[in-house]
Design a protein around this motif. Structure first.
Motif, PDB file in Angstrom:
ATOM      1  N   ASN A 187      41.525  35.090  37.048  1.00 32.27           N
ATOM      2  CA  ASN A 187      41.905  33.685  37.262  1.00 32.27           C
ATOM      3  C   ASN A 187      43.378  33.563  37.642  1.00 32.27           C
ATOM      4  N   CYS A 188      44.235  34.328  36.971  1.00 33.67           N
ATOM      5  CA  CYS A 188      45.661  34.299  37.269  1.00 33.67           C
ATOM      6  C   CYS A 188      45.931  34.807  38.689  1.00 33.67           C
ATOM      7  N   ILE A 189      45.226  35.843  39.083  1.00 37.03           N
ATOM      8  CA  ILE A 189      45.404  36.422  40.423  1.00 37.03           C
ATOM      9  C   ILE A 189      45.034  35.405  41.502  1.00 37.03           C
ATOM     10  N   VAL A 190      43.898  34.756  41.335  1.00 36.04           N
ATOM     11  CA  VAL A 190      43.434  33.795  42.338  1.00 36.04           C
ATOM     12  C   VAL A 190      44.321  32.556  42.356  1.00 36.04           C
ATOM     13  N   GLN A 191      44.659  32.045  41.183  1.00 34.20           N
ATOM     14  CA  GLN A 191      45.476  30.829  41.107  1.00 34.20           C
ATOM     15  C   GLN A 191      46.875  31.018  41.674  1.00 34.20           C
ATOM     16  N   ASN A 192      47.384  32.242  41.627  1.00 35.82           N
ATOM     17  CA  ASN A 192      48.743  32.510  42.098  1.00 35.82           C
ATOM     18  C   ASN A 192      48.762  33.294  43.419  1.00 35.82           C
ATOM     19  N   THR A 193      47.648  33.268  44.131  1.00 41.46           N
ATOM     20  CA  THR A 193      47.539  33.857  45.465  1.00 41.46           C
ATOM     21  C   THR A 193      47.947  35.331  45.490  1.00 41.46           C
ATOM     22  N   PHE A 194      47.290  36.099  44.649  1.00 42.87           N
ATOM     23  CA  PHE A 194      47.391  37.558  44.654  1.00 42.87           C
ATOM     24  C   PHE A 194      48.816  38.070  44.412  1.00 42.87           C
ATOM     25  N   PRO A 195      49.357  37.794  43.231  1.00 43.90           N
ATOM     26  CA  PRO A 195      50.709  38.271  42.916  1.00 43.90           C
ATOM     27  C   PRO A 195      50.746  39.782  42.762  1.00 43.90           C
ATOM     28  N   SER A 196      51.943  40.354  42.872  1.00 47.69           N
ATOM     29  CA  SER A 196      52.099  41.799  42.700  1.00 47.69           C
ATOM     30  C   SER A 196      51.964  42.216  41.246  1.00 47.69           C
ATOM     31  N   ALA A 197      52.329  41.312  40.321  1.00 48.95           N
ATOM     32  CA  ALA A 197      52.329  41.675  38.898  1.00 48.95           C
ATOM     33  C   ALA A 197      52.018  40.465  38.036  1.00 48.95           C
ATOM     34  N   LEU A 198      51.288  40.688  36.959  1.00 50.16           N
ATOM     35  CA  LEU A 198      51.020  39.641  35.974  1.00 50.16           C
ATOM     36  C   LEU A 198      50.885  40.268  34.604  1.00 50.16           C
ATOM     37  N   ALA A 199      51.056  39.426  33.585  1.00 50.83           N
ATOM     38  CA  ALA A 199      50.995  39.894  32.199  1.00 50.83           C
ATOM     39  C   ALA A 199      50.090  38.979  31.391  1.00 50.83           C
ATOM     40  N   LEU A 200      49.316  39.565  30.483  1.00 46.17           N
ATOM     41  CA  LEU A 200      48.429  38.819  29.597  1.00 46.17           C
ATOM     42  C   LEU A 200      48.982  38.820  28.174  1.00 46.17           C
ATOM     43  N   ALA A 201      48.764  37.704  27.479  1.00 42.23           N
ATOM     44  CA  ALA A 201      49.167  37.599  26.085  1.00 42.23           C
ATOM     45  C   ALA A 201      48.212  38.380  25.191  1.00 42.23           C
ATOM     46  N   TYR A 202      48.684  38.712  23.984  1.00 39.14           N
ATOM     47  CA  TYR A 202      47.874  39.550  23.101  1.00 39.14           C
ATOM     48  C   TYR A 202      48.273  39.357  21.636  1.00 39.14           C
ATOM     49  N   ILE A 203      47.508  39.985  20.776  1.00 43.26           N
ATOM     50  CA  ILE A 203      47.763  40.007  19.335  1.00 43.26           C
ATOM     51  C   ILE A 203      48.112  41.435  18.924  1.00 43.26           C
ATOM     52  N   ILE A 204      49.133  41.569  18.080  1.00 42.57           N
ATOM     53  CA  ILE A 204      49.367  42.849  17.402  1.00 42.57           C
ATOM     54  C   ILE A 204      48.752  42.734  16.012  1.00 42.57           C
ATOM     55  N   ASN A 205      47.823  43.603  15.722  1.00 43.12           N
ATOM     56  CA  ASN A 205      47.137  43.599  14.432  1.00 43.12           C
ATOM     57  C   ASN A 205      47.808  44.611  13.514  1.00 43.12           C
ATOM     58  N   TYR A 206      48.579  44.097  12.549  1.00 46.81           N
ATOM     59  CA  TYR A 206      49.277  44.954  11.593  1.00 46.81           C
ATOM     60  C   TYR A 206      48.451  45.176  10.324  1.00 46.81           C
ATOM     61  N   GLN A 207      47.168  44.892  10.386  1.00 48.58           N
ATOM     62  CA  GLN A 207      46.230  45.017   9.263  1.00 48.58           C
ATOM     63  C   GLN A 207      46.455  43.904   8.231  1.00 48.58           C
ATOM     64  N   LEU A 208      47.670  43.791   7.683  1.00 45.82           N
ATOM     65  CA  LEU A 208      47.938  42.762   6.674  1.00 45.82           C
ATOM     66  C   LEU A 208      48.256  41.412   7.297  1.00 45.82           C
ATOM     67  N   TYR A 209      48.690  41.405   8.551  1.00 43.23           N
ATOM     68  CA  TYR A 209      48.960  40.153   9.254  1.00 43.23           C
ATOM     69  C   TYR A 209      48.895  40.412  10.754  1.00 43.23           C
ATOM     70  N   GLN A 210      48.908  39.330  11.525  1.00 36.42           N
ATOM     71  CA  GLN A 210      48.844  39.447  12.976  1.00 36.42           C
ATOM     72  C   GLN A 210      50.001  38.701  13.618  1.00 36.42           C
ATOM     73  N   GLU A 211      50.405  39.168  14.781  1.00 37.32           N
ATOM     74  CA  GLU A 211      51.484  38.534  15.526  1.00 37.32           C
ATOM     75  C   GLU A 211      51.011  38.268  16.948  1.00 37.32           C
ATOM     76  N   ASN A 212      51.122  37.011  17.387  1.00 42.30           N
ATOM     77  CA  ASN A 212      50.765  36.659  18.754  1.00 42.30           C
ATOM     78  C   ASN A 212      51.945  36.889  19.685  1.00 42.30           C
ATOM     79  N   ILE A 213      51.706  37.563  20.798  1.00 37.55           N
ATOM     80  CA  ILE A 213      52.738  37.809  21.804  1.00 37.55           C
ATOM     81  C   ILE A 213      52.402  36.992  23.049  1.00 37.55           C
ATOM     82  N   THR A 214      53.220  35.971  23.313  1.00 35.23           N
ATOM     83  CA  THR A 214      53.047  35.132  24.496  1.00 35.23           C
ATOM     84  C   THR A 214      54.361  35.118  25.283  1.00 35.23           C
TER      85      THR A 214
END
Length: 295
Positions: free
Chosen positions: A107-134
């Motif tokens: 979706n990001c590729i199509v919406q931005n007319t085929f960019p050279s680079a893109l990044a997706l957000a994610y979660i780091i799972n530390y077992q006892l807690y989680q951290e969202n990376i945006t």
């Protein structure tokens, strides 16, 4: 021009002795809602039963290669040479993709007319807690550290082939950050802030298990590269001391966590001398270093 109705992804997975983990990674990628992809698994000289685990999967989209151990940078470059997709992603062999991982990238590729680079957000799972990376501005955020997991980044294939990973084994563990800085110096990194995968934090991750001498040498190699890579230096020269300083403070924190207090203090002071402004940018990191110093 890439045909948006037929975008193919090449997901490159380097692995080394992860037989007990890679199965979950493969299964998460095979469950994608977007189906036009290939999994290129590069076994970087594993000595466990990695090959047996991988070859039990019969999905024709899985391509398995085994080679002599040369570290992750060389393994990823090898995988890139085998790729037939329009976009490349480098996925770690111990993490989990959500079912919409590729669809979000599409979706990001199509919406931005085929960019050279893109990044997706994610979660780091530390077992006892989680951290969202945006993200807010990935190009700018790169100055303050490597916010991306390798899994985050998608590159247009021809652009990726012009921007390979360093194969310097001393740099292993920072070769991805060097590459992202090089990419951020050339193009705008588009992004999707919908969480798309989970980075699993465990005791076998290289950032935890790597020996002390390698971490120190790796930091030296990283600092050398940011000043001697003309693409990086010419673009980031106004902020190069911040990048330099944060690398030193990151090393200081890891040394302090391993109880090497005297040398950790030395690197912390070097970090502040390199860029005093980093006391503001990385205040919580310096606070953690001092806290462990006093324990």
């Amino acid at each position: 021009m890439i045909d948006k109705s037929n975008i193919k992804f090449s997901i490159i997975i380097p692995t080394y002795n992860r037989a007990h983990l890679i199965g979950k990674t493969i299964e998460s990628l095979l469950q994608q809602t977007y189906s036009n992809f290939e999994l290129i698994i590069v076994d970087d000289g594993s000595t466990d039963n990695t090959e047996a685990v991988i070859t039990k999967y019969t999905d024709s989209r899985i391509l398995y290669f085994k080679k002599n151990n040369e570290e992750r940078g060389a393994a990823r470059n090898f995988g890139l040479a085998q790729a037939s997709g329009n976009y490349i992603n480098y996925f770690d062999s111990d993490d989990i993709a959500y079912p919409t991982f590729l669809h979000n990238a599409y979706n990001c590729i199509v919406q931005n007319t085929f960019p050279s680079a893109l990044a997706l957000a994610y979660i780091i799972n530390y077992q006892l807690y989680q951290e969202n990376i945006t993200y807010k501005n990935p190009n700018k955020e790169l100055i303050y550290g490597n916010k991306f997991g390798c899994n985050s980044i998608f590159l247009e294939t021809l652009f990726a082939k012009k921007n390979l990973f360093s194969t310097n084994r001393t740099l292993s563990g920072s070769e991805d950050y060097i590459l992202w800085l090089q990419i951020g110096a050339q193009v705008k990194i588009h992004f999707v802030n919908e969480i798309s995968f989970e980075m699993i934090h465990h005791n076998e991750r290289s950032v935890i298990s790597t020996n002390l001498e390698h971490i120190k040498n790796q930091t030296d190699a990283f600092i050398f590269d940011i000043y001697n890579n003309p693409i990086i230096y010419n673009h980031y020269k106004k902020d190069i001391r911040i990048i330099h300083s944060q690398a030193l403070s990151y090393l200081s924190l890891h040394l302090m966590l391993r109880k090497h207090k005297r040398i950790a203090l030395k690197y912390m002071l070097n970090s502040l001398f390199t860029s005093p402004a980093c006391l503001f940018y990385f205040f919580r990191r310096y606070l953690a270093i001092i806290k462990h110093l006093l324990l």
